[in-house]
Scaffold this motif. Structure first.
Motif, PDB file in Angstrom:
ATOM      1  N   THR A 105       4.788  -2.912   0.393  1.00  0.00           N
ATOM      2  CA  THR A 105       3.801  -2.823  -0.682  1.00  0.00           C
ATOM      3  C   THR A 105       2.634  -1.933  -0.261  1.00  0.00           C
ATOM      4  OG1 THR A 105       4.420  -5.045  -1.401  1.00  0.00           O
ATOM      5  CG2 THR A 105       2.344  -4.158  -2.241  1.00  0.00           C
ATOM      6  N   LEU A 106       2.204  -2.057   0.978  1.00  0.00           N
ATOM      7  CA  LEU A 106       1.112  -1.218   1.473  1.00  0.00           C
ATOM      8  C   LEU A 106       1.518   0.254   1.486  1.00  0.00           C
ATOM      9  CD1 LEU A 106      -0.139  -3.437   4.452  1.00  0.00           C
ATOM     10  CD2 LEU A 106      -1.224  -3.160   2.211  1.00  0.00           C
ATOM     11  N   ASP A 107       2.758   0.517   1.914  1.00  0.00           N
ATOM     12  CA  ASP A 107       3.240   1.907   1.936  1.00  0.00           C
ATOM     13  C   ASP A 107       3.315   2.475   0.518  1.00  0.00           C
ATOM     14  OD1 ASP A 107       3.469   1.959   4.684  1.00  0.00           O
ATOM     15  OD2 ASP A 107       5.583   1.358   4.689  1.00  0.00           O
ATOM     16  N   LYS A 108       3.710   1.654  -0.439  1.00  0.00           N
ATOM     17  CA  LYS A 108       3.757   2.110  -1.827  1.00  0.00           C
ATOM     18  C   LYS A 108       2.351   2.425  -2.343  1.00  0.00           C
ATOM     19  CE  LYS A 108       7.990  -0.298  -3.236  1.00  0.00           C
ATOM     20  NZ  LYS A 108       8.557  -1.387  -4.084  1.00  0.00           N
ATOM     21  N   ALA A 109       1.370   1.628  -1.918  1.00  0.00           N
ATOM     22  CA  ALA A 109      -0.010   1.875  -2.341  1.00  0.00           C
ATOM     23  C   ALA A 109      -0.506   3.208  -1.800  1.00  0.00           C
ATOM     24  CB  ALA A 109      -0.914   0.737  -1.864  1.00  0.00           C
ATOM     25  N   ILE A 110      -0.213   3.481  -0.529  1.00  0.00           N
ATOM     26  CA  ILE A 110      -0.611   4.751   0.071  1.00  0.00           C
ATOM     27  C   ILE A 110       0.087   5.914  -0.632  1.00  0.00           C
ATOM     28  CG2 ILE A 110      -0.519   6.146   2.179  1.00  0.00           C
ATOM     29  CD1 ILE A 110      -0.755   3.486   3.750  1.00  0.00           C
ATOM     30  N   ARG A 111       1.388   5.764  -0.894  1.00  0.00           N
ATOM     31  CA  ARG A 111       2.127   6.809  -1.604  1.00  0.00           C
ATOM     32  C   ARG A 111       1.551   7.042  -2.995  1.00  0.00           C
ATOM     33  NH1 ARG A 111       8.308   5.629  -3.109  1.00  0.00           N
ATOM     34  NH2 ARG A 111       7.218   4.158  -4.503  1.00  0.00           N
TER      35      ARG A 111
END
Length: 319
Positions: A154-160
């Motif tokens: 979820t954090l990686d998706k937020a950064i993306r």
């Protein structure tokens, strides 16, 4: 018995300083927005202007020919400032104790209340944003189940998501000093997280706690560590959507912010003040000189300027 009927201006200023000193560190949600205060004696409406990006100019220039050029496009966004405040009543019994000490302790409590109030106002504005990611890709808040804990995916998706929106990183924050000045921070996205979510967050692979920072020169108030490009601020005032998850569980918000995602404003000279009314100052309304008050008053408004430069993560918490 002597009646305290006046407060020396310098002392009143000191109490106001105590209020601000206690309030400002609590403003976790109000440190990373675009600050634009309203001059006093003018209006209670502030206008933020958002300019649209210019398209790439891919047409070659003809020799000696001046291109048509582009026009600036912008959107005006307005916010209306309101006043907030509260006070406590002090009885004449304070004359039998240390008056100064009581006023200081009262100012501390009022400052904490003021900080919580102003932070909540901005928090609720930000949590009304439309950019949302939920753990395990739940379609709605009501679909979030009790094991949907914060995770690296979820954090990686937020950064993306923020990268894809060209969201600029935050490079400064409002200082907790009473002067409301800003200070620089290393470029990053800022996450505002509840301690109950931080319990899971700090155990994720790739999370680096502040204790392991090579340098703490620009450490932010409440900072607990970072994951990749997000530095996290912990606060118990992070938004909780009580009972709104599957089976009426609580759903926790973690805000990930880019630069200029939102604006914050107050009226210059009336951002936050302590007001002390001494015992006996009410005249005939207090015939026996029994009551005085100490309170705070503030002006504040917040507004989202760019929905795409912030994202709200929603999750459950581990027991």
């Amino acid at each position: 018995m002597e009646t305290i009927s006046t407060i020396v201006p310098a002392i009143a200023s000191y109490y106001s300083g105590v209020i601000r000193e206690k309030a400002l560190p609590l403003l976790a949600h109000d440190k990373f927005g675009q600050i634009k205060d309203i001059p006093s004696n003018s209006t209670n409406v502030v206008k933020f202007r958002k300019y649209s990006a210019l398209a790439a100019a891919t047409t070659p220039l003809g020799e000696g020919n001046t291109p048509v050029g582009s026009s600036l496009s912008y959107t005006d966004i307005t916010a209306t400032v309101n006043q907030y405040g509260d006070y406590v009543t002090l009885s004449d019994f304070v004359l039998l104790t240390d008056l100064d000490q009581l006023l200081i302790e009262t100012a501390v409590l009022l400052g904490e209340q003021a900080g919580l109030t102003l932070d909540t106002i901005i928090r609720d504005v930000l949590n009304a944003g439309t950019s949302v990611l939920r753990v395990n890709a739940r379609a709605t808040r009501g679909a979030v189940i009790s094991t949907d804990y914060m995770d690296t995916g979820t954090l990686d998706k937020a950064i993306r998501y923020l990268h894809n929106q060209n969201a600029p990183k935050i490079t400064s924050m409002v200082s907790s000093d009473p002067g409301y000045e800003t200070r620089p921070v290393d470029a990053c996205y800022v996450g505002i997280v509840h301690p109950s979510v931080a319990y899971t967050l700090t155990g994720l692979t790739g999370f680096v706690p502040v204790e392991k920072y090579a340098s703490k020169a620009d450490l932010m108030d409440g900072e607990i560590g970072y994951y990749k490009e997000i530095r996290f601020i912990q606060t118990t005032n992070a938004k909780v959507f009580t009972g709104e998850g599957n089976g009426s569980i609580d759903v926790y918000s973690t805000l990930i912010l880019g630069k200029n995602a939102y604006g914050s404003t107050s009226i210059s000279g009336a951002a936050l003040e302590n007001i002390v009314k001494p015992i006996g100052s009410a005249g005939s309304a207090d015939p026996l000189n029994q009551r005085g008050t100490s309170g705070w008053k503030a002006s504040k408004a917040g507004i989202i300027l760019q929905q795409l430069w912030m994202v709200r993560l929603e999750s459950a918490i581990a027991a």
